[in-house]
Design a protein around this motif. Structure first.
Motif, PDB file in Angstrom:
ATOM      1  N   VAL A  51      47.770  34.315  46.218  1.00 16.98           N
ATOM      2  CA  VAL A  51      46.594  34.776  45.483  1.00 16.98           C
ATOM      3  C   VAL A  51      46.854  36.096  44.743  1.00 16.98           C
ATOM      4  CG1 VAL A  51      44.182  35.465  45.686  1.00 16.98           C
ATOM      5  CG2 VAL A  51      45.017  33.493  46.980  1.00 16.98           C
ATOM      6  N   ALA A  52      47.386  37.088  45.429  1.00 16.73           N
ATOM      7  CA  ALA A  52      47.609  38.395  44.790  1.00 16.73           C
ATOM      8  C   ALA A  52      48.583  38.311  43.610  1.00 16.73           C
ATOM      9  CB  ALA A  52      48.073  39.422  45.813  1.00 16.73           C
ATOM     10  N   PRO A  53      49.761  37.666  43.759  1.00 15.81           N
ATOM     11  CA  PRO A  53      50.650  37.588  42.592  1.00 15.81           C
ATOM     12  C   PRO A  53      50.049  36.784  41.439  1.00 15.81           C
ATOM     13  CG  PRO A  53      51.801  36.852  44.573  1.00 15.81           C
ATOM     14  CD  PRO A  53      50.411  37.153  44.960  1.00 15.81           C
ATOM     15  N   MET A  54      49.263  35.763  41.766  1.00 17.60           N
ATOM     16  CA  MET A  54      48.623  34.983  40.703  1.00 17.60           C
ATOM     17  C   MET A  54      47.577  35.816  39.968  1.00 17.60           C
ATOM     18  SD  MET A  54      48.150  31.232  42.347  1.00 17.60           S
ATOM     19  CE  MET A  54      49.412  29.986  42.101  1.00 17.60           C
ATOM     20  N   LEU A  55      46.783  36.559  40.710  1.00 15.66           N
ATOM     21  CA  LEU A  55      45.794  37.437  40.074  1.00 15.66           C
ATOM     22  C   LEU A  55      46.475  38.508  39.227  1.00 15.66           C
ATOM     23  CD1 LEU A  55      43.162  37.916  42.908  1.00 15.66           C
ATOM     24  CD2 LEU A  55      42.841  36.720  40.741  1.00 15.66           C
ATOM     25  N   ALA A  56      47.545  39.093  39.754  1.00 15.39           N
ATOM     26  CA  ALA A  56      48.269  40.128  39.010  1.00 15.39           C
ATOM     27  C   ALA A  56      48.841  39.558  37.713  1.00 15.39           C
ATOM     28  CB  ALA A  56      49.390  40.715  39.869  1.00 15.39           C
ATOM     29  N   LYS A  57      49.415  38.353  37.784  1.00 18.60           N
ATOM     30  CA  LYS A  57      49.981  37.706  36.603  1.00 18.60           C
ATOM     31  C   LYS A  57      48.885  37.415  35.582  1.00 18.60           C
ATOM     32  CE  LYS A  57      53.757  35.396  35.170  1.00 18.60           C
ATOM     33  NZ  LYS A  57      55.053  36.005  34.990  1.00 18.60           N
ATOM     34  N   PHE A  58      47.746  36.928  36.069  1.00 21.62           N
ATOM     35  CA  PHE A  58      46.620  36.642  35.182  1.00 21.62           C
ATOM     36  C   PHE A  58      46.144  37.910  34.494  1.00 21.62           C
ATOM     37  CE2 PHE A  58      42.015  36.666  34.595  1.00 21.62           C
ATOM     38  CZ  PHE A  58      41.870  35.605  33.709  1.00 21.62           C
ATOM     39  N   MET A  59      45.932  38.988  35.246  1.00 21.18           N
ATOM     40  CA  MET A  59      45.429  40.232  34.654  1.00 21.18           C
ATOM     41  C   MET A  59      46.432  40.833  33.677  1.00 21.18           C
ATOM     42  SD  MET A  59      43.233  42.073  37.680  1.00 21.18           S
ATOM     43  CE  MET A  59      44.509  41.990  38.915  1.00 21.18           C
ATOM     44  N   ALA A  60      47.723  40.713  33.995  1.00 20.68           N
ATOM     45  CA  ALA A  60      48.753  41.245  33.102  1.00 20.68           C
ATOM     46  C   ALA A  60      48.794  40.491  31.777  1.00 20.68           C
ATOM     47  CB  ALA A  60      50.118  41.177  33.781  1.00 20.68           C
ATOM     48  N   SER A  61      48.394  39.224  31.794  1.00 24.92           N
ATOM     49  CA  SER A  61      48.433  38.424  30.564  1.00 24.92           C
ATOM     50  C   SER A  61      47.109  38.427  29.798  1.00 24.92           C
ATOM     51  CB  SER A  61      48.826  36.982  30.895  1.00 24.92           C
ATOM     52  OG  SER A  61      47.799  36.350  31.635  1.00 24.92           O
ATOM     53  N   ARG A  67      43.625  45.927  26.878  1.00 28.65           N
ATOM     54  CA  ARG A  67      43.080  46.866  25.895  1.00 28.65           C
ATOM     55  C   ARG A  67      42.063  47.805  26.549  1.00 28.65           C
ATOM     56  NH1 ARG A  67      43.773  42.581  22.274  1.00 28.65           N
ATOM     57  NH2 ARG A  67      41.759  41.665  22.769  1.00 28.65           N
ATOM     58  N   ARG A  68      41.202  47.260  27.404  1.00 24.05           N
ATOM     59  CA  ARG A  68      40.201  48.086  28.070  1.00 24.05           C
ATOM     60  C   ARG A  68      40.835  49.103  29.007  1.00 24.05           C
ATOM     61  NH1 ARG A  68      34.620  46.126  28.509  1.00 24.05           N
ATOM     62  NH2 ARG A  68      34.421  44.452  27.013  1.00 24.05           N
ATOM     63  N   ARG A  69      41.980  48.789  29.578  1.00 23.84           N
ATOM     64  CA  ARG A  69      42.670  49.721  30.463  1.00 23.84           C
ATOM     65  C   ARG A  69      43.507  50.724  29.680  1.00 23.84           C
ATOM     66  NH1 ARG A  69      45.643  47.596  35.477  1.00 23.84           N
ATOM     67  NH2 ARG A  69      45.301  49.754  36.049  1.00 23.84           N
ATOM     68  N   GLY A  70      43.662  50.487  28.391  1.00 24.69           N
ATOM     69  CA  GLY A  70      44.426  51.414  27.556  1.00 24.69           C
ATOM     70  C   GLY A  70      45.905  51.123  27.503  1.00 24.69           C
ATOM     71  N   GLY A  71      46.307  49.948  27.943  1.00 29.32           N
ATOM     72  CA  GLY A  71      47.723  49.613  27.964  1.00 29.32           C
ATOM     73  C   GLY A  71      48.137  48.597  26.924  1.00 29.32           C
ATOM     74  N   ALA A  72      47.360  48.461  25.847  1.00 32.21           N
ATOM     75  CA  ALA A  72      47.672  47.459  24.820  1.00 32.21           C
ATOM     76  C   ALA A  72      48.942  47.830  24.082  1.00 32.21           C
ATOM     77  CB  ALA A  72      46.522  47.334  23.844  1.00 32.21           C
ATOM     78  N   LYS A  73      49.777  46.814  23.841  1.00 34.33           N
ATOM     79  CA  LYS A  73      51.014  47.006  23.093  1.00 34.33           C
ATOM     80  C   LYS A  73      51.082  46.020  21.951  1.00 34.33           C
ATOM     81  CE  LYS A  73      53.540  49.058  26.760  1.00 34.33           C
ATOM     82  NZ  LYS A  73      53.792  49.010  28.065  1.00 34.33           N
ATOM     83  N   ASP A  74      49.917  45.625  21.426  1.00 35.29           N
ATOM     84  CA  ASP A  74      49.862  44.637  20.333  1.00 35.29           C
ATOM     85  C   ASP A  74      50.284  45.233  19.031  1.00 35.29           C
ATOM     86  OD1 ASP A  74      46.881  43.048  21.623  1.00 35.29           O
ATOM     87  OD2 ASP A  74      48.976  42.765  22.142  1.00 35.29           O
TER      88      ASP A  74
END
Length: 74
Positions: A51-61, A67-74
């Motif tokens: 569950v945790a790695p899946m959630l982390a992967k989902f949030m990272a993608s 963008r809301r966290r300020g980490g956008a690299k688009d």
């Protein structure tokens, strides 16, 4: 065979979190754990460990979340 999105899981310090999931999701987690074990050549892990790695992967993608966290690299 298609490569799974999760690779070998890091052994990281955990924080206890209780959650309920539908039975169908639990069955899918068990199937995913088996597929991951077959792909990585390791023993199947408990579905709750996915569950945790899946959630982390989902949030990272999630670009909107990034963008809301300020980490956008688009």
């Amino acid at each position: 065979m298609t490569k799974l999105k999760l690779g070998p899981l890091a052994d990281d310090r955990a924080v206890k979190l209780a959650a309920e999931v539908p039975a169908t999701v639990h069955r899918d987690l068990i199937a995913y754990a088996a597929a991951l074990a077959a792909e990585t050549g390791s023993e199947p892990i408990l579905p709750e460990k996915l569950v945790a790695p899946m959630l982390a992967k989902f949030m990272a993608s999630d670009r909107g979340f990034s963008r809301r966290r300020g980490g956008a690299k688009d």
